[in-house]
Scaffold this motif. Structure first.
Motif, PDB file in Angstrom:
ATOM      1  N   LYS A 144       0.820  -1.213   0.000  1.00 50.02           N
ATOM      2  CA  LYS A 144       0.000   0.000   0.000  1.00 50.02           C
ATOM      3  C   LYS A 144       0.851   1.259   0.000  1.00 50.02           C
ATOM      4  N   THR A 145       1.732   1.389   0.975  1.00 48.20           N
ATOM      5  CA  THR A 145       2.477   2.646   1.110  1.00 48.20           C
ATOM      6  C   THR A 145       3.988   2.493   0.973  1.00 48.20           C
ATOM      7  N   ARG A 146       4.507   1.286   1.099  1.00 52.19           N
ATOM      8  CA  ARG A 146       5.965   1.118   1.010  1.00 52.19           C
ATOM      9  C   ARG A 146       6.458   1.491  -0.376  1.00 52.19           C
ATOM     10  N   ARG A 147       7.698   1.967  -0.439  1.00 51.90           N
ATOM     11  CA  ARG A 147       8.283   2.412  -1.701  1.00 51.90           C
ATOM     12  C   ARG A 147       8.535   1.229  -2.630  1.00 51.90           C
ATOM     13  N   ILE A 148       8.223   1.405  -3.907  1.00 49.48           N
ATOM     14  CA  ILE A 148       8.462   0.353  -4.897  1.00 49.48           C
ATOM     15  C   ILE A 148       9.960   0.040  -4.953  1.00 49.48           C
ATOM     16  N   GLY A 149      10.297  -1.226  -4.882  1.00 49.06           N
ATOM     17  CA  GLY A 149      11.683  -1.666  -4.880  1.00 49.06           C
ATOM     18  C   GLY A 149      12.247  -1.888  -3.489  1.00 49.06           C
ATOM     19  N   GLU A 150      11.589  -1.364  -2.478  1.00 48.24           N
ATOM     20  CA  GLU A 150      12.045  -1.543  -1.097  1.00 48.24           C
ATOM     21  C   GLU A 150      11.814  -2.985  -0.650  1.00 48.24           C
ATOM     22  N   ALA A 151      12.730  -3.512   0.132  1.00 44.38           N
ATOM     23  CA  ALA A 151      12.624  -4.897   0.611  1.00 44.38           C
ATOM     24  C   ALA A 151      12.770  -4.940   2.122  1.00 44.38           C
ATOM     25  N   LYS A 152      12.156  -5.954   2.727  1.00 40.58           N
ATOM     26  CA  LYS A 152      12.288  -6.148   4.167  1.00 40.58           C
ATOM     27  C   LYS A 152      12.173  -7.631   4.471  1.00 40.58           C
ATOM     28  N   TRP A 153      12.613  -8.016   5.648  1.00 43.62           N
ATOM     29  CA  TRP A 153      12.542  -9.406   6.085  1.00 43.62           C
ATOM     30  C   TRP A 153      11.253  -9.669   6.863  1.00 43.62           C
ATOM     31  N   CYS A 154      10.652 -10.819   6.570  1.00 41.46           N
ATOM     32  CA  CYS A 154       9.479 -11.279   7.313  1.00 41.46           C
ATOM     33  C   CYS A 154       9.703 -12.741   7.693  1.00 41.46           C
ATOM     34  N   LYS A 155       9.132 -13.148   8.828  1.00 38.72           N
ATOM     35  CA  LYS A 155       9.201 -14.553   9.225  1.00 38.72           C
ATOM     36  C   LYS A 155       7.802 -15.053   9.526  1.00 38.72           C
ATOM     37  N   TYR A 156       7.502 -16.239   9.035  1.00 34.31           N
ATOM     38  CA  TYR A 156       6.191 -16.834   9.233  1.00 34.31           C
ATOM     39  C   TYR A 156       6.357 -18.252   9.782  1.00 34.31           C
ATOM     40  N   ALA A 157       5.250 -18.817  10.252  1.00 36.59           N
ATOM     41  CA  ALA A 157       5.241 -20.185  10.790  1.00 36.59           C
ATOM     42  C   ALA A 157       6.301 -20.352  11.867  1.00 36.59           C
ATOM     43  N   ALA A 158       6.239 -19.461  12.859  1.00 35.57           N
ATOM     44  CA  ALA A 158       7.172 -19.510  13.992  1.00 35.57           C
ATOM     45  C   ALA A 158       8.629 -19.444  13.545  1.00 35.57           C
ATOM     46  N   GLY A 159       8.880 -18.694  12.465  1.00 38.09           N
ATOM     47  CA  GLY A 159      10.242 -18.497  11.999  1.00 38.09           C
ATOM     48  C   GLY A 159      10.750 -19.543  11.033  1.00 38.09           C
ATOM     49  N   ARG A 160       9.912 -20.541  10.732  1.00 39.66           N
ATOM     50  CA  ARG A 160      10.369 -21.596   9.823  1.00 39.66           C
ATOM     51  C   ARG A 160      10.430 -21.123   8.364  1.00 39.66           C
ATOM     52  N   ILE A 161       9.619 -20.125   8.025  1.00 39.57           N
ATOM     53  CA  ILE A 161       9.606 -19.599   6.659  1.00 39.57           C
ATOM     54  C   ILE A 161      10.234 -18.216   6.669  1.00 39.57           C
ATOM     55  N   LYS A 162      11.454 -18.130   6.143  1.00 40.43           N
ATOM     56  CA  LYS A 162      12.166 -16.853   6.080  1.00 40.43           C
ATOM     57  C   LYS A 162      11.856 -16.212   4.728  1.00 40.43           C
ATOM     58  N   THR A 163      11.315 -15.003   4.769  1.00 40.51           N
ATOM     59  CA  THR A 163      10.821 -14.362   3.548  1.00 40.51           C
ATOM     60  C   THR A 163      11.465 -12.999   3.340  1.00 40.51           C
ATOM     61  N   TYR A 164      12.009 -12.816   2.149  1.00 40.43           N
ATOM     62  CA  TYR A 164      12.562 -11.536   1.722  1.00 40.43           C
ATOM     63  C   TYR A 164      11.488 -10.871   0.870  1.00 40.43           C
ATOM     64  N   ALA A 165      10.793  -9.888   1.440  1.00 36.81           N
ATOM     65  CA  ALA A 165       9.608  -9.304   0.821  1.00 36.81           C
ATOM     66  C   ALA A 165       9.969  -8.033   0.054  1.00 36.81           C
ATOM     67  N   VAL A 166       9.704  -8.044  -1.242  1.00 37.98           N
ATOM     68  CA  VAL A 166      10.016  -6.925  -2.129  1.00 37.98           C
ATOM     69  C   VAL A 166       8.719  -6.233  -2.540  1.00 37.98           C
ATOM     70  N   CYS A 167       8.678  -4.931  -2.407  1.00 34.80           N
ATOM     71  CA  CYS A 167       7.517  -4.162  -2.866  1.00 34.80           C
ATOM     72  C   CYS A 167       7.625  -3.992  -4.381  1.00 34.80           C
ATOM     73  N   ALA A 168       6.769  -4.706  -5.121  1.00 35.78           N
ATOM     74  CA  ALA A 168       6.785  -4.620  -6.579  1.00 35.78           C
ATOM     75  C   ALA A 168       5.884  -3.514  -7.102  1.00 35.78           C
ATOM     76  N   ALA A 169       4.826  -3.188  -6.344  1.00 38.79           N
ATOM     77  CA  ALA A 169       3.898  -2.124  -6.738  1.00 38.79           C
ATOM     78  C   ALA A 169       3.216  -1.598  -5.479  1.00 38.79           C
ATOM     79  N   ASN A 170       2.649  -0.408  -5.584  1.00 44.31           N
ATOM     80  CA  ASN A 170       1.952   0.170  -4.434  1.00 44.31           C
ATOM     81  C   ASN A 170       0.797   1.048  -4.910  1.00 44.31           C
ATOM     82  N   ASP A 171       0.212   1.799  -3.990  1.00 42.01           N
ATOM     83  CA  ASP A 171      -0.982   2.579  -4.324  1.00 42.01           C
ATOM     84  C   ASP A 171      -0.698   3.816  -5.171  1.00 42.01           C
ATOM     85  N   THR A 172       0.558   4.049  -5.530  1.00 47.86           N
ATOM     86  CA  THR A 172       0.831   5.126  -6.487  1.00 47.86           C
ATOM     87  C   THR A 172       0.451   4.699  -7.904  1.00 47.86           C
ATOM     88  N   VAL A 173       0.295   3.397  -8.121  1.00 48.38           N
ATOM     89  CA  VAL A 173      -0.134   2.893  -9.428  1.00 48.38           C
ATOM     90  C   VAL A 173      -1.654   3.049  -9.525  1.00 48.38           C
TER      91      VAL A 173
END
Length: 235
Positions: A144-173
């Motif tokens: 929604k608001t993160r800058r396109i191209g910006e990335a951050k780390w997320c962890k799911y399933a009690a840390g078993r799924i390590k995810t590098y999340a990249v903002c490909a598009a946002n509400d400026t489109v």
């Protein structure tokens, strides 16, 4: 003699076809999904990550006149969460490391004034490998608001799924505007995890709106893996 109006019509029609071809699937793709059959989609793409107490996001192929072949995958998240997963075969990461797709946002995540953006996305594409005990993913998300191209780390399933999340598009489109994305999956895996993705991997589509209590809709025209060329956003 052909009148000027007819010549102009033919020229504009040819231009429209050329633009459509440029935005369509590539001739040199290694694998592609064009979402033209709802029954086949439900056979090939299996449900994943369903939550017991959260409504399930809807995935279905529908007639969309502006899509390349007149149909597209619809992801509708009505205060819900869910994903569909497939295991593409015979992808040579050295030859076709770029994930390319076309999508558009129809209904965005809605937030109350001053509300912090939650972990909701009307559409996200994951590329992941590993096992149930430990896996790693790159997530290309419509934020929604993160800058396109910006990335951050997320962890799911009690840390078993390590995810590098990249903002490909946002509400400026603008809403209802088709958008073609190209990301080099191998480059992103090396950046995030130090090594390329494994040969056996999963491709996953998701849509989530349970935290914002939104009713979102996103459509995907096609997805494919292609060779490297100028255009990927993370070259």
């Amino acid at each position: 003699m052909m009148c000027f109006r007819n010549i102009l019509f033919i020229f504009l029609t040819s231009l429209a076809v050329a633009v459509s071809a440029a935005d369509g699937p590539s001739a040199d793709c290694a694998w592609k999904e064009i979402f033209n059959d709802d029954r086949q989609f439900n056979i090939d793409w299996q449900p994943e990550g369903m939550h017991v107490f959260v409504p399930h996001t809807k995935f279905y192929v529908a007639e969309i006149p502006s899509a390349g072949n007149g149909k597209a995958l619809v992801i509708e998240a009505a205060r819900s969460a869910g994903a569909r997963v497939i295991a593409p075969q015979h992808i040579d990461w050295e030859k076709t490391p770029v994930l390319r797709w076309r999508w558009r946002l129809v209904r965005p995540v809605k937030l109350k004034k001053g509300q912090k953006e939650p972990d909701d996305q009307p559409g996200v594409i994951y590329v992941g490998d590993g096992t149930l005990a430990s896996s790693r993913c790159i997530a290309y998300r419509w934020e929604k608001t993160r800058r396109i191209g910006e990335a951050k780390w997320c962890k799911y399933a009690a840390g078993r799924i390590k995810t590098y999340a990249v903002c490909a598009a946002n509400d400026t489109v603008p809403l209802n505007e088709w958008r073609v994305e190209e990301f080099d999956v191998v480059n992103d895996f090396i950046k995030a995890f130090g090594t390329p993705p494994k040969q056996r991997f999963m491709l996953c589509l998701g849509g989530n709106s349970q935290y914002s209590r939104s009713e979102t809709r996103l459509e995907i025209d096609f997805i494919e893996f292609i060779p490297r060329r100028s255009g990927a956003k993370n070259e």
